[in-house]
Design a protein around this motif. Structure first.
Motif, PDB file in Angstrom:
ATOM      1  N   TYR A 147       0.808  -1.220   0.000  1.00  0.00           N
ATOM      2  CA  TYR A 147       0.000   0.000   0.000  1.00  0.00           C
ATOM      3  C   TYR A 147       0.840   1.267   0.000  1.00  0.00           C
ATOM      4  O   TYR A 147       0.309   2.363  -0.171  1.00  0.00           O
ATOM      5  N   LEU A 148       2.152   1.141   0.188  1.00  0.00           N
ATOM      6  CA  LEU A 148       3.031   2.312   0.152  1.00  0.00           C
ATOM      7  C   LEU A 148       3.836   2.403  -1.141  1.00  0.00           C
ATOM      8  O   LEU A 148       4.680   3.286  -1.278  1.00  0.00           O
ATOM      9  N   HIS A 149       3.557   1.507  -2.076  1.00  0.00           N
ATOM     10  CA  HIS A 149       4.312   1.493  -3.317  1.00  0.00           C
ATOM     11  C   HIS A 149       3.352   1.350  -4.483  1.00  0.00           C
ATOM     12  O   HIS A 149       2.366   0.617  -4.397  1.00  0.00           O
ATOM     13  N   ASN A 150       3.664   2.028  -5.562  1.00  0.00           N
ATOM     14  CA  ASN A 150       2.745   2.058  -6.704  1.00  0.00           C
ATOM     15  C   ASN A 150       2.861   0.754  -7.490  1.00  0.00           C
ATOM     16  O   ASN A 150       3.392   0.703  -8.594  1.00  0.00           O
ATOM     17  N   THR A 151       2.356  -0.320  -6.872  1.00  0.00           N
ATOM     18  CA  THR A 151       2.426  -1.636  -7.479  1.00  0.00           C
ATOM     19  C   THR A 151       1.371  -1.773  -8.570  1.00  0.00           C
ATOM     20  O   THR A 151       0.249  -1.330  -8.437  1.00  0.00           O
ATOM     21  N   GLY A 152       1.761  -2.410  -9.649  1.00  0.00           N
ATOM     22  CA  GLY A 152       0.820  -2.638 -10.739  1.00  0.00           C
ATOM     23  C   GLY A 152       0.786  -1.468 -11.710  1.00  0.00           C
ATOM     24  O   GLY A 152       1.022  -0.322 -11.344  1.00  0.00           O
ATOM     25  N   HIS A 153       0.481  -1.763 -12.953  1.00  0.00           N
ATOM     26  CA  HIS A 153       0.395  -0.731 -13.981  1.00  0.00           C
ATOM     27  C   HIS A 153      -0.972  -0.056 -13.901  1.00  0.00           C
ATOM     28  O   HIS A 153      -1.983  -0.730 -13.684  1.00  0.00           O
ATOM     29  N   PRO A 154      -1.038   1.264 -14.094  1.00  0.00           N
ATOM     30  CA  PRO A 154      -2.345   1.943 -14.029  1.00  0.00           C
ATOM     31  C   PRO A 154      -3.388   1.364 -14.973  1.00  0.00           C
ATOM     32  O   PRO A 154      -4.591   1.458 -14.705  1.00  0.00           O
ATOM     33  N   ASP A 155      -2.949   0.751 -16.062  1.00  0.00           N
ATOM     34  CA  ASP A 155      -3.921   0.183 -16.999  1.00  0.00           C
ATOM     35  C   ASP A 155      -4.770  -0.907 -16.349  1.00  0.00           C
ATOM     36  O   ASP A 155      -5.892  -1.182 -16.817  1.00  0.00           O
ATOM     37  N   THR A 156      -4.249  -1.543 -15.301  1.00  0.00           N
ATOM     38  CA  THR A 156      -5.019  -2.609 -14.663  1.00  0.00           C
ATOM     39  C   THR A 156      -6.310  -2.078 -14.037  1.00  0.00           C
ATOM     40  O   THR A 156      -7.263  -2.831 -13.850  1.00  0.00           O
ATOM     41  N   VAL A 157      -6.330  -0.792 -13.716  1.00  0.00           N
ATOM     42  CA  VAL A 157      -7.526  -0.187 -13.126  1.00  0.00           C
ATOM     43  C   VAL A 157      -8.713  -0.291 -14.077  1.00  0.00           C
ATOM     44  O   VAL A 157      -9.864  -0.477 -13.648  1.00  0.00           O
ATOM     45  N   TRP A 158      -8.434  -0.221 -15.384  1.00  0.00           N
ATOM     46  CA  TRP A 158      -9.503  -0.182 -16.378  1.00  0.00           C
ATOM     47  C   TRP A 158     -10.035  -1.567 -16.740  1.00  0.00           C
ATOM     48  O   TRP A 158     -11.157  -1.686 -17.232  1.00  0.00           O
ATOM     49  N   HIS A 159      -9.247  -2.610 -16.510  1.00  0.00           N
ATOM     50  CA  HIS A 159      -9.621  -3.945 -16.983  1.00  0.00           C
ATOM     51  C   HIS A 159     -10.984  -4.414 -16.472  1.00  0.00           C
ATOM     52  O   HIS A 159     -11.812  -4.900 -17.270  1.00  0.00           O
ATOM     53  N   PRO A 160     -11.290  -4.303 -15.165  1.00  0.00           N
ATOM     54  CA  PRO A 160     -12.619  -4.761 -14.716  1.00  0.00           C
ATOM     55  C   PRO A 160     -13.757  -3.995 -15.370  1.00  0.00           C
ATOM     56  O   PRO A 160     -14.848  -4.549 -15.577  1.00  0.00           O
ATOM     57  N   LEU A 161     -13.507  -2.742 -15.698  1.00  0.00           N
ATOM     58  CA  LEU A 161     -14.556  -1.910 -16.295  1.00  0.00           C
ATOM     59  C   LEU A 161     -14.780  -2.289 -17.757  1.00  0.00           C
ATOM     60  O   LEU A 161     -15.921  -2.484 -18.192  1.00  0.00           O
ATOM     61  N   THR A 162     -13.705  -2.397 -18.533  1.00  0.00           N
ATOM     62  CA  THR A 162     -13.858  -2.731 -19.953  1.00  0.00           C
ATOM     63  C   THR A 162     -14.417  -4.143 -20.115  1.00  0.00           C
ATOM     64  O   THR A 162     -15.201  -4.405 -21.038  1.00  0.00           O
TER      65      THR A 162
END
Length: 238
Positions: free
Chosen positions: A122-137
């Motif tokens: 939770y203190l590190h920017n783990t994962g690519h921001p694109d993963t945020v969109w996957h559940p939505l698309t």
């Protein structure tokens, strides 16, 4: 969606779930925050707090004034490298945000704390921001990009997620930039039933937990009188 004339005491199962809003019961959001690394308390103003991982995490339900949080939103989540350090990222959610959707985020935070890592996720920017969109698309949301950022719009046009990255410049206080915005609205353009926002440095896997719950096809059970007025005419009761 079909209009419902169900009375206040008739159970409804709004679908999509983001039209559900909060029913006033907030236990779901705090339920994952258990164990020796968490402690909870109510302050003198009547606000409720959960502090985790030696107070590096703070989840607050803030209906009243509180010196620990700015007066925006009902829910506040903050992370810092140690209890006296400045906030690394923060999130806020408004009054009617469904606690079950917030619970997806607090469940992810609890898992990060339980990992026991010297570098908690939770203190590190783990994962690519694109993963945020996957559940939505995958749920049929329409994704688009522009020179200013990216956007995903729900099939019914009543919810959207936007990301507007902070632009470099001396006038920008990037430490406080809420670049991720979630908003649910009504078809007639009234005030949004609920909204959420996340600082640009919020780890992608945490925002993904939120968007996964947001796009879930599983309806949430509510009574008619717990729905905000703006959403009641949109609900297809079952």
């Amino acid at each position: 969606m079909k209009h419902s004339t169900a009375g206040a005491r008739i159970p409804l199962h709004p679908n999509p779930c983001y039209l559900t809003a909060s029913d006033g019961r907030t236990d779901a959001a705090f339920a994952p925050l258990i164990g020796p690394k968490w402690h909870k308390r109510q302050d003198e103003w009547g606000n409720y707090h959960a502090f985790g991982d030696h107070s590096r995490l703070h989840i607050g339900l803030i209906p009243e004034y509180c010196e620990l949080a700015e007066p925006i939103g009902l829910w506040h989540i903050e992370a810092r490298p140690h209890r006296h350090a400045p906030t690394v990222w923060r999130a806020a959610m408004s009054h009617h945000t469904p606690p079950e959707i917030i619970a997806a985020l607090t469940t992810a935070l609890a898992a990060d704390v339980d990992s026991g890592s010297d570098r908690p996720p939770y203190l590190h920017n783990t994962g690519h921001p694109d993963t945020v969109w996957h559940p939505l698309t995958e749920a049929g949301w329409r994704y688009s990009t522009s020179d200013f950022g990216a956007r995903a719009l729900a099939p019914d046009l009543l919810a959207e997620v936007t990301h507007t990255p902070p632009r470099p410049g001396p006038a920008l206080d990037q430490a406080r930039e809420e670049a991720w915005q979630v908003e649910v609205r009504t078809s007639d353009g009234d005030e949004a039933p609920w909204w959420a926002e996340f600082h640009n440095a919020t780890p992608a896997h945490l925002i993904t937990s939120f968007t996964t719950a947001l796009a879930s096809p599983q309806p949430l059970r509510r009574m008619g009188n717990t729905l905000p007025p703006q959403a009641r005419h949109l609900i297809n009761g079952s």
